[in-house]
Design an enzyme around this catalytic site. Structure first.
Site, PDB file in Angstrom:
ATOM      1  N   ASP A 153       0.833  -1.204   0.000  1.00 56.81           N
ATOM      2  CA  ASP A 153       0.000   0.000   0.000  1.00 56.81           C
ATOM      3  C   ASP A 153       0.869   1.256   0.000  1.00 56.81           C
ATOM      4  OD1 ASP A 153       0.812  -0.758   2.520  1.00 56.81           O
ATOM      5  OD2 ASP A 153      -1.194  -0.862   3.378  1.00 56.81           O
ATOM      6  N   GLU A 181      -5.624   3.548   3.804  1.00 59.30           N
ATOM      7  CA  GLU A 181      -6.102   4.134   5.069  1.00 59.30           C
ATOM      8  C   GLU A 181      -7.556   4.582   4.982  1.00 59.30           C
ATOM      9  OE1 GLU A 181      -4.616   3.972   7.813  1.00 59.30           O
ATOM     10  OE2 GLU A 181      -2.511   3.684   7.317  1.00 59.30           O
TER      11      GLU A 181
END
Ligand SMILES: CC(=O)N[C@@H](CCC[C@H](N)C(=O)O)C(=O)O
Length: 386
Positions: free
Chosen positions: A73, A132
């Site tokens: 990520d 997130e």
């Protein structure tokens, strides 16, 4: 293959340029520049208009039986860094406080090795925006980035943890991480003069009561053995000391280890918010959004093989971890493709998401070597089974 010094430089460069979900343009540019220096012979490097900051790199295998995916990520958090490190974030109010700079660096380390040592199976490196928030994993799946030739038969990913020492890898069969629901609540009443409460309808008092009552959801409505979490992380209301607030806004997150648990907490939260609204004669708008933050369910066979590999590798200490209440949109991808997520120990006193989080960089080579070793053994095992 990248050296330890090169990996550290890459991580520090990435650490200085954190960007929020779906805004990872500079990060993407930097990753593409690093990848551009690798041996390109078997590489296919792709970006996508549907998810502009994502990157997928495919390595053609020598005699492939499948495609193995590895995901890292890319996004940072809206946190003002307070580490005082010489390579601190250069982006005001943004920080790689969840270790995604290390995640990307580990992926680059593995990728650089296999660009020089052609793997047997095809490998797919997915640099994923928006973990997130906004759920980039789900977006990528829905927009068919991971389809056709880019469909992984198996998927792997790691997350750093300050709770384990460097050299230790945590994992478990079954659920590793919770599923989450993002919570947004608005309470609407009547603003007015601080001196005349009887003519107003104070949403600060209503919001305070709501936060208080929310505390009873997990303690009174949830099986304590199963567990769950509801955290209100943001509360905004009012403008000045002598004006009664007519509006309050709350943001939070619900965590549970099963879909059923998350839905139960969602349901209780709706009921409690409706009750507060009724008793304060307020209007309530409640938005609950799970997006792609499904529980992270490790595949039994692949995870057993991964754990077995860790236990037989002398340089690594394997630790079976308890399920964690952290969320991860890799949970959504693991619901589509079998795979394994694991914790990489980076040992720090500060927690994930803290402004002082300072993971130990020696963990990068542990992550890189573990995945190179495991993937190599895993691909040989497939060959043996043919
Ligand atoms: C590993 C980690 O910290 N993940 C985040 C994932 C965000 C979940 C979602 N945006 C939410 O807030 O519900 C976490 O906060 O656990």
């Amino acid at each position: 293959m990248l050296t330890t010094q090169q990996l550290s430089k890459i991580r520090r460069d990435l650490h200085q340029m954190p960007e929020l979900a779906l805004q990872e343009q500079e990060t993407q540019k930097h990753l593409l520049q690093v990848i551009g220096q690798f041996n390109q012979q078997n590489l296919q490097v792709m970006t996508f208009s549907q998810l502009p900051t994502a990157i997928i790199v495919r390595i053609q295998g020598s005699h492939p039986v499948k495609t193995i995916g590895y995901r890292a990520d890319m996004d940072g958090l809206p946190v003002q860094e307070k580490t005082n490190l010489p390579f601190s974030s250069q982006n005001e109010g943004r920080m790689h406080a969840c270790g995604h700079d290390l995640h990307m660096t580990v992926a680059l380390g593995i990728l650089s090795y296999f660009s020089d040592h052609q793997p047997q199976d095809n490998l797919l490196f997915f640099f994923q925006p928006a973990e997130e928030s906004e759920s980039g994993g789900k977006l990528a799946y829905e927009q068919e980035l991971l389809a056709g030739q880019l469909r992984p038969d198996e998927f792997f990913a790691l997350h750093v943890t300050p709770d384990l020492p460097v050299g230790t890898i945590g994992c478990r069969l079954g659920t590793l991480f919770a599923g989450t629901t993002e919570v947004n609540i608005d309470l609407y009443g009547q603003d007015g003069h601080a001196a005349y409460p009887q003519r107003a309808n104070d949403m600060i008092v209503a919001a305070a009561q709501l936060v208080d009552q929310i505390q009873t959801i997990v303690s009174r409505s949830i099986d304590p053995v199963a567990g769950g979490v509801i955290t209100i992380g943001k509360l905004e209301a009012g403008v000045v000391r002598n004006v009664i607030a007519g509006h309050a806004h709350l943001e939070g997150t619900i965590r549970g280890l099963t879909q059923t648990m998350i839905e139960r907490i969602d349901e209780r939260l709706r009921a409690v918010a409706a009750g507060i609204a009724k008793s304060y004669d307020a209007k309530v708008d409640i938005q609950l959004n799970q997006g792609g933050y499904w529980p992270v369910e490790n595949n039994p066979e692949l995870t057993a093989e991964f754990i077995d590999y860790l236990q037989q590798t002398p340089q690594i200490t394997y630790q079976e971890t308890q399920p964690a209440m952290t969320g991860e949109d890799f949970g959504y991808l693991l619901a589509q493709f079998p795979g394994t997520m694991f914790w990489l120990g980076v040992e720090d006193r500060a927690q994930l998401h803290a402004a002082t989080f300072n993971p130990r960089e020696e963990a990068i080579t542990v992550g890189v070597e573990t995945m190179i070793g495991f993937l190599t053994a895993h691909m040989h095992r497939d060959e043996g089974e043919q």
